[in-house]
Design a protein around this motif. Structure first.
Motif, PDB file in Angstrom:
ATOM      1  N   VAL A  18      20.564  88.682   1.373  1.00 47.24           N
ATOM      2  CA  VAL A  18      19.540  88.088   2.203  1.00 47.24           C
ATOM      3  C   VAL A  18      19.252  86.697   1.651  1.00 47.24           C
ATOM      4  O   VAL A  18      19.034  86.530   0.465  1.00 47.24           O
ATOM      5  N   SER A  19      19.261  85.710   2.498  1.00 42.20           N
ATOM      6  CA  SER A  19      18.960  84.348   2.091  1.00 42.20           C
ATOM      7  C   SER A  19      18.530  83.575   3.316  1.00 42.20           C
ATOM      8  O   SER A  19      18.351  84.141   4.379  1.00 42.20           O
ATOM      9  N   GLN A  20      18.389  82.266   3.173  1.00 46.27           N
ATOM     10  CA  GLN A  20      18.063  81.451   4.330  1.00 46.27           C
ATOM     11  C   GLN A  20      19.175  81.582   5.366  1.00 46.27           C
ATOM     12  O   GLN A  20      18.914  81.542   6.550  1.00 46.27           O
ATOM     13  N   ALA A  21      20.406  81.689   4.931  1.00 46.12           N
ATOM     14  CA  ALA A  21      21.532  81.978   5.809  1.00 46.12           C
ATOM     15  C   ALA A  21      22.000  83.389   5.461  1.00 46.12           C
ATOM     16  O   ALA A  21      22.376  83.647   4.334  1.00 46.12           O
ATOM     17  N   LYS A 138      31.983  78.557  -4.411  1.00 48.99           N
ATOM     18  CA  LYS A 138      31.859  78.637  -2.955  1.00 48.99           C
ATOM     19  C   LYS A 138      33.235  78.406  -2.374  1.00 48.99           C
ATOM     20  O   LYS A 138      33.948  77.502  -2.801  1.00 48.99           O
ATOM     21  N   GLU A 139      33.600  79.245  -1.437  1.00 44.00           N
ATOM     22  CA  GLU A 139      34.857  79.090  -0.713  1.00 44.00           C
ATOM     23  C   GLU A 139      34.510  79.124   0.764  1.00 44.00           C
ATOM     24  O   GLU A 139      34.352  80.196   1.327  1.00 44.00           O
ATOM     25  N   ASP A 140      34.370  77.940   1.374  1.00 48.32           N
ATOM     26  CA  ASP A 140      33.887  77.810   2.745  1.00 48.32           C
ATOM     27  C   ASP A 140      32.525  78.492   2.846  1.00 48.32           C
ATOM     28  O   ASP A 140      31.577  78.039   2.249  1.00 48.32           O
ATOM     29  N   THR A 141      32.449  79.622   3.540  1.00 47.90           N
ATOM     30  CA  THR A 141      31.177  80.343   3.674  1.00 47.90           C
ATOM     31  C   THR A 141      31.122  81.565   2.768  1.00 47.90           C
ATOM     32  O   THR A 141      30.270  82.428   2.945  1.00 47.90           O
ATOM     33  N   THR A 142      32.036  81.648   1.815  1.00 46.33           N
ATOM     34  CA  THR A 142      32.072  82.781   0.887  1.00 46.33           C
ATOM     35  C   THR A 142      31.526  82.352  -0.474  1.00 46.33           C
ATOM     36  O   THR A 142      31.796  81.262  -0.946  1.00 46.33           O
TER      37      THR A 142
END
Length: 184
Positions: A18-21, A138-142
């Motif tokens: 859970v986060s802002q995104a 970070k790998e793109d969105t990962t």
């Protein structure tokens, strides 16, 4: 961006980060493993159940917090008789000490993408101060978190009686974790 991680692995199910995104953990790629040698042969056992609660912002690591609760009875080496033995009083004593726990006291960046997560590790009623080197990328969105903490099992009374013989099961254990989270 501030990341709040609340993840629960119960019967091999880990709920979303859970986060802002909103993000979610990729279970097939995430794990907590204990690696050791038995009679000189490398062996890995996987903890199938754990709860991970982490707040982490790479731009403000000193504000981060980590807590991991591991269900020691979920340790799986791939053999039912061995799994039963590991839950016994001689090894984890899962009935008296059902969980191992790590609670951070500080997180410090040591290099780009590298952190020292300091805190207390409790196993089988023994608590020790430890420092876990963690790599975050970070790998793109990962988002990927990797770390390994070497411990001595006998310091936590894991393997009592005849199992104190380190020629059978080595004293050194590598606690390895790999957490992969993908943004939704």
């Amino acid at each position: 961006m501030h990341f709040l991680l609340r993840s629960y692995l119960v019967l091999a199910l880990l709920t979303p980060w859970v986060s802002q995104a909103q993000t979610s953990v990729d279970l097939p790629k995430s794990s907590i493993i204990a690696g050791f040698k038995q009679m000189g042969v490398p062996v890995d056992g996987k903890f199938q159940k754990f709860v991970l609660d982490m707040q982490f912002d790479p731009s403000k690591p000193e504000q981060g917090q980590v807590r991991i609760d591991v269900d020691v009875a979920s340790f799986d080496i791939g053999d039912d008789s061995y799994n039963k033995e590991v839950r016994s009083k001689t090894w984890f004593n899962a009935s008296a000490y059902p969980k191992a726990q790590f609670v951070s006291s500080s997180i410090k960046q040591t290099a780009v993408g590298r952190y020292a997560v300091n805190g207390k590790l409790s196993i089988k009623g023994k608590t020790m101060e430890v420092s876990i080197p963690v790599v975050f990328r970070k790998e793109d969105t990962t988002h990927v978190f990797d770390g390994t903490l070497p411990i001595k099992r006998l310091q936590f009374n894991i393997g009592e009686q005849e199992w104190k013989d380190t020629s059978l099961v080595a004293d050194e254990v590598q606690l390895k974790f790999h957490i992969v989270a993908s943004a939704k």
